[in-house]
Design a protein around this motif. Structure first.
Motif, PDB file in Angstrom:
ATOM      1  N   ARG A 189       0.836  -1.198   0.000  1.00 54.58           N
ATOM      2  CA  ARG A 189       0.000   0.000   0.000  1.00 54.58           C
ATOM      3  C   ARG A 189       0.877   1.257   0.000  1.00 54.58           C
ATOM      4  N   ALA A 190       1.967   1.225   0.761  1.00 53.60           N
ATOM      5  CA  ALA A 190       2.887   2.362   0.788  1.00 53.60           C
ATOM      6  C   ALA A 190       3.594   2.528  -0.552  1.00 53.60           C
ATOM      7  N   MET A 191       3.832   1.406  -1.254  1.00 57.33           N
ATOM      8  CA  MET A 191       4.473   1.472  -2.567  1.00 57.33           C
ATOM      9  C   MET A 191       3.595   2.227  -3.552  1.00 57.33           C
ATOM     10  N   ASP A 192       2.286   2.031  -3.455  1.00 64.41           N
ATOM     11  CA  ASP A 192       1.370   2.769  -4.327  1.00 64.41           C
ATOM     12  C   ASP A 192       1.486   4.267  -4.075  1.00 64.41           C
ATOM     13  N   ALA A 193       1.565   4.655  -2.778  1.00 68.07           N
ATOM     14  CA  ALA A 193       1.689   6.076  -2.441  1.00 68.07           C
ATOM     15  C   ALA A 193       3.020   6.638  -2.931  1.00 68.07           C
ATOM     16  N   LEU A 194       4.099   5.855  -2.809  1.00 72.73           N
ATOM     17  CA  LEU A 194       5.402   6.314  -3.294  1.00 72.73           C
ATOM     18  C   LEU A 194       5.388   6.506  -4.807  1.00 72.73           C
ATOM     19  N   ASN A 195       4.717   5.612  -5.510  1.00 66.94           N
ATOM     20  CA  ASN A 195       4.641   5.751  -6.969  1.00 66.94           C
ATOM     21  C   ASN A 195       3.892   7.014  -7.368  1.00 66.94           C
ATOM     22  N   GLU A 196       2.844   7.344  -6.618  1.00 69.13           N
ATOM     23  CA  GLU A 196       2.123   8.584  -6.911  1.00 69.13           C
ATOM     24  C   GLU A 196       3.048   9.784  -6.713  1.00 69.13           C
ATOM     25  N   ALA A 197       3.834   9.751  -5.616  1.00 67.40           N
ATOM     26  CA  ALA A 197       4.772  10.851  -5.365  1.00 67.40           C
ATOM     27  C   ALA A 197       5.859  10.891  -6.430  1.00 67.40           C
ATOM     28  N   ASN A 198       6.350   9.727  -6.861  1.00 71.41           N
ATOM     29  CA  ASN A 198       7.375   9.688  -7.914  1.00 71.41           C
ATOM     30  C   ASN A 198       6.835  10.246  -9.224  1.00 71.41           C
ATOM     31  N   ALA A 199       5.577   9.935  -9.523  1.00 74.37           N
ATOM     32  CA  ALA A 199       4.986  10.409 -10.775  1.00 74.37           C
ATOM     33  C   ALA A 199       4.900  11.932 -10.795  1.00 74.37           C
ATOM     34  N   THR A 200       4.553  12.544  -9.646  1.00 75.51           N
ATOM     35  CA  THR A 200       4.459  14.011  -9.601  1.00 75.51           C
ATOM     36  C   THR A 200       5.829  14.666  -9.749  1.00 75.51           C
ATOM     37  N   GLY A 240       8.159  13.423 -11.755  1.00 72.99           N
ATOM     38  CA  GLY A 240       8.718  13.016 -13.034  1.00 72.99           C
ATOM     39  C   GLY A 240       9.587  11.786 -12.945  1.00 72.99           C
ATOM     40  N   ARG A 241       9.437  11.016 -11.899  1.00 67.91           N
ATOM     41  CA  ARG A 241      10.225   9.799 -11.742  1.00 67.91           C
ATOM     42  C   ARG A 241       9.400   8.604 -12.209  1.00 67.91           C
ATOM     43  N   PRO A 242      10.068   7.510 -12.567  1.00 67.85           N
ATOM     44  CA  PRO A 242       9.323   6.330 -13.025  1.00 67.85           C
ATOM     45  C   PRO A 242       8.617   5.630 -11.865  1.00 67.85           C
ATOM     46  N   ARG A 243       7.648   4.800 -12.229  1.00 70.72           N
ATOM     47  CA  ARG A 243       6.971   3.975 -11.241  1.00 70.72           C
ATOM     48  C   ARG A 243       7.746   2.677 -11.046  1.00 70.72           C
ATOM     49  N   PHE A 244       7.673   2.155  -9.825  1.00 71.80           N
ATOM     50  CA  PHE A 244       8.347   0.899  -9.512  1.00 71.80           C
ATOM     51  C   PHE A 244       7.340  -0.068  -8.914  1.00 71.80           C
ATOM     52  N   GLU A 245       7.694  -1.339  -8.991  1.00 74.17           N
ATOM     53  CA  GLU A 245       6.872  -2.368  -8.377  1.00 74.17           C
ATOM     54  C   GLU A 245       7.728  -3.185  -7.423  1.00 74.17           C
ATOM     55  N   MET A 246       7.066  -3.795  -6.463  1.00 72.71           N
ATOM     56  CA  MET A 246       7.792  -4.532  -5.435  1.00 72.71           C
ATOM     57  C   MET A 246       7.176  -5.914  -5.274  1.00 72.71           C
ATOM     58  N   GLY A 247       8.033  -6.918  -5.213  1.00 70.98           N
ATOM     59  CA  GLY A 247       7.599  -8.273  -4.916  1.00 70.98           C
ATOM     60  C   GLY A 247       8.057  -8.666  -3.521  1.00 70.98           C
ATOM     61  N   ILE A 248       7.216  -9.415  -2.812  1.00 67.99           N
ATOM     62  CA  ILE A 248       7.522  -9.793  -1.428  1.00 67.99           C
ATOM     63  C   ILE A 248       7.305 -11.291  -1.263  1.00 67.99           C
ATOM     64  N   GLY A 249       8.286 -11.956  -0.669  1.00 65.66           N
ATOM     65  CA  GLY A 249       8.167 -13.369  -0.337  1.00 65.66           C
ATOM     66  C   GLY A 249       8.279 -13.564   1.166  1.00 65.66           C
ATOM     67  N   ILE A 250       7.433 -14.429   1.721  1.00 70.21           N
ATOM     68  CA  ILE A 250       7.403 -14.660   3.170  1.00 70.21           C
ATOM     69  C   ILE A 250       7.447 -16.157   3.431  1.00 70.21           C
ATOM     70  N   ASN A 251       8.294 -16.540   4.401  1.00 75.88           N
ATOM     71  CA  ASN A 251       8.387 -17.949   4.785  1.00 75.88           C
ATOM     72  C   ASN A 251       8.558 -18.036   6.297  1.00 75.88           C
ATOM     73  N   THR A 252       7.955 -19.060   6.884  1.00 73.68           N
ATOM     74  CA  THR A 252       8.059 -19.307   8.322  1.00 73.68           C
ATOM     75  C   THR A 252       8.763 -20.634   8.549  1.00 73.68           C
ATOM     76  N   GLY A 253       9.718 -20.624   9.457  1.00 72.57           N
ATOM     77  CA  GLY A 253      10.439 -21.859   9.744  1.00 72.57           C
ATOM     78  C   GLY A 253      11.471 -21.648  10.823  1.00 72.57           C
TER      79      GLY A 253
END
Length: 610
Positions: free
Chosen positions: A389-400, A402-415
């Motif tokens: 959700r914060a990544m979406d807000a950062l992309n909006e700020a980057n767009a204003t 003139g910076r490119p948009r980025f995407e983030m992938g997250i992996g989670i494991n328990t052990g």
């Protein structure tokens, strides 16, 4: 040190203040001292009056007894009349003594004393209201003195006692007969009211002195108490500020006594806390706050070694940042990275996670170590949703900007993993090692931008709290059996939240493509061909001559017929394969090709609207 919620001390009532108590102690001590001194002086003066008057009166009685003619007194005792020559001779002797000694009280001689009834017979008396031969009762205060004088013939005086006429002292001297025995006793009384009047004047003086002493002690007590308590009050205020997190001020040392030593020790403590806070802040910029606290607060915080613990590992990676870093302005590149890492670090820490490491634009966070949390899996899942959700807000700020948009992938494991300090005495690092960490890294590599993938163990920990998509089974390097991965879409419970799917416009197209499979970091030389049939944002739906399994990484080049040119390298990952078509999520696109794709999405949306 953040300002903590330090409860404000309640206002002290007057009797609770140290200055008031010290003043009260001064007053009480002064009153007790003056009172004791007054009592002692009063008793001493009373004793001196008794001794002085008694001694003088005893001398008068002795001299008077010696001056009395024993023969005349014996005749007067036998006659029991006041008009006999013998009686008058004795009276003249006593009158001369009274005149010589200025004695104002009467004198008399007593005989035939009965110790049981304390009654005696008057022989001779100078009192106008007494007659010879009358029987008088001796008061209990003088009874013993009279009896002992008759018995042993020794003159003695009484203590001060009260009569109807006032305070008196009596002296008794024997009048001896021819055999040397006490035939009678001469009694001389003396009033001491005058002396007690003087003593009462002394008591008044002592009382006035006591009042003056109390007033003076109050003034001195207030001055002394304020001087004593002022640094204590300052120390109390400083302690409150320190407890609230303010280490900027130190009380002034104004004395060389114990309070001054205490103030200096307090200032040294504050300076130590200030240095510790500087170290904590500096240290916390390189390690997580939890690790910094463990090192600074635990005696063995830097000891090498570790232990096994059940944890949840979160790995995230930024898509498209590498291309931006290669071609962007260095200052802008670092600004984007710092904005991203700063925001994500806040989210991790807010959910109780520990950032073990920043690896470029990747984040390695741990939950359940070094601080133990029984809900570590839930915290990690909530962190991932908040990060997207914060990544979406950062992309909006980057767009204003003139910076490119980025995407983030997250992996989670328990052990289970080994956590603790590794390294040497010169260089130590808090580390988390084990298969659980490696698997989390593998899972993260399977994600596409905006995606959160969980392993089966994490889903099992979350139970009904997790809202996930159907599992995708993938083969991962280093693992014999396929691994089931679940895409997280929402979370219930304490950290309830969900991530809604982003709806983008779709456009049917027919774009030739050529692609290559990316195996690890190597691009295979064999190419495959196909045609893109649909474009939706960064999603491509294509028909390929060579089937590709889900989660296959690819490098593509598309032909833009309308532009008459071939695209640059488009990097992506196969997400699904259905009905002879594959869906590819683009993870890295250069700005020129991104503009073309955005134009296609806008055109498609406009066509649908019309």
């Amino acid at each position: 040190m953040g300002a903590s919620a330090f409860p404000t001390a309640p206002a002290l009532r007057p009797w609770q203040r140290l200055a008031v108590r010290l003043a009260a102690v001064f007053v009480v001590v002064t009153l007790l001292t003056v009172g004791v001194v007054g009592v002692l002086v009063h008793r001493r003066q009373s004793a001196e009056v008794e001794d002085t008057v008694g001694t003088q009166l005893l001398n008068i009685a002795r001299v008077s007894a010696l001056m009395v003619d024993r023969t005349a007194h014996a005749e007067a005792a036998r006659a029991v009349r006041a008009d006999t020559p013998a009686y008058r001779r004795v009276i003249r002797a006593l009158a001369a003594i009274r005149e010589e000694t200025l004695l104002t009280t009467p004198m008399r001689t007593l005989a035939s004393y009965d110790p049981v009834s304390r009654r005696a017979r008057i022989v001779v008396t100078t009192a106008d209201d007494e007659r010879p031969g009358e029987t008088v009762t001796i008061g209990p205060e003088a009874a013993n003195a009279v009896a002992w004088t008759f018995e042993d013939g020794v003159a003695r005086y009484t203590g001060i006692y009260r009569t109807r006429g006032g305070m008196r002292i009596s002296a008794f001297a024997p009048i001896l007969d021819a055999r040397g025995a006490a035939a009678a006793v001469l009694q001389v009384d003396y009033p001491v009211d005058f002396y007690f009047d003087r003593l009462r004047e002394l008591d008044k003086t002592i009382a006035l002195g006591s009042v003056a002493g109390v007033l003076l002690s109050v003034v001195l007590a207030i001055v002394f108490a304020r001087r004593l308590t002022r640094p204590i009050v300052a120390l109390t205020g400083a302690a409150g500020r320190v407890a609230a997190g303010d280490l900027s001020q130190a009380p002034t040392v104004s004395s060389r006594d114990e309070v001054g030593h205490l103030t200096r020790a307090f200032n040294a403590m504050v300076e130590g806390l200030r240095q510790r806070e500087i170290i904590r802040n500096a240290f916390g910029r390189y390690v997580s706050p939890e690790v910094a606290s463990a090192v600074l607060e635990s005696p063995d915080g830097l000891a090498l070694g570790g232990r096994k613990r059940e944890i949840t590992v979160l790995m995230s990676d930024l898509r498209g940042y590498t291309r931006f870093a290669e071609h962007g302005d260095p200052a802008g590149v670092m600004a984007v990275l710092n904005d991203y890492l700063g925001k994500m670090a806040e989210i991790v820490i807010a959910h109780g996670g520990t950032i073990n490491e920043f690896i470029g634009d990747a984040i390695f966070a741990v939950y359940g170590a070094p601080i133990e949390h029984t809900d570590h899996a839930e915290r990690a899942a909530a962190t991932a949703l908040a990060m997207q959700r914060a990544m979406d807000a950062l992309n909006e700020a980057n767009a204003t900007r003139g910076r490119p948009r980025f995407e983030m992938g997250i992996g989670i494991n328990t052990g289970e993993a080994v956590v603790g300090n590794i390294g040497s005495e010169q260089r130590t690092k808090y580390a988390v090692v084990g298969a659980a960490v490696n698997l989390a890294a593998r899972v993260e590599s399977c994600t596409v931008g905006g995606q959160i993938l969980l392993t089966e163990s994490t889903v099992r920990y979350l139970g009904p709290l997790a809202e996930v998509a159907p599992p995708v089974h993938v083969e991962l390097k280093g693992l014999e059996a396929p691994v089931a991965l679940y895409e997280l879409r929402g979370l219930g419970g304490r950290w309830a939240q969900r991530r809604d799917a982003v709806v983008t416009a779709e456009r049917d197209v027919s774009l030739p493509l050529v692609g290559w499979v990316v195996d690890g970091k190597q691009v295979r030389s064999e190419s495959f061909a196909g045609r893109v049939r649909r474009v939706s944002g960064r999603q491509l739906e294509a028909e390929l001559e060579t089937p590709l399994a889900p989660l296959t990484n690819v490098r593509l080049r598309l032909t833009w017929p309308e532009l008459g040119r071939v695209s640059g390298d488009l990097w992506g990952k196969v997400t699904t394969q259905t009905a002879g078509r594959v869906r590819i999520h683009l993870t890295s696109v250069d700005p020129a090709d991104a503009a073309v794709l955005d134009t296609m999405g806008t055109t498609g949306a406009a066509s649908e609207a019309s």
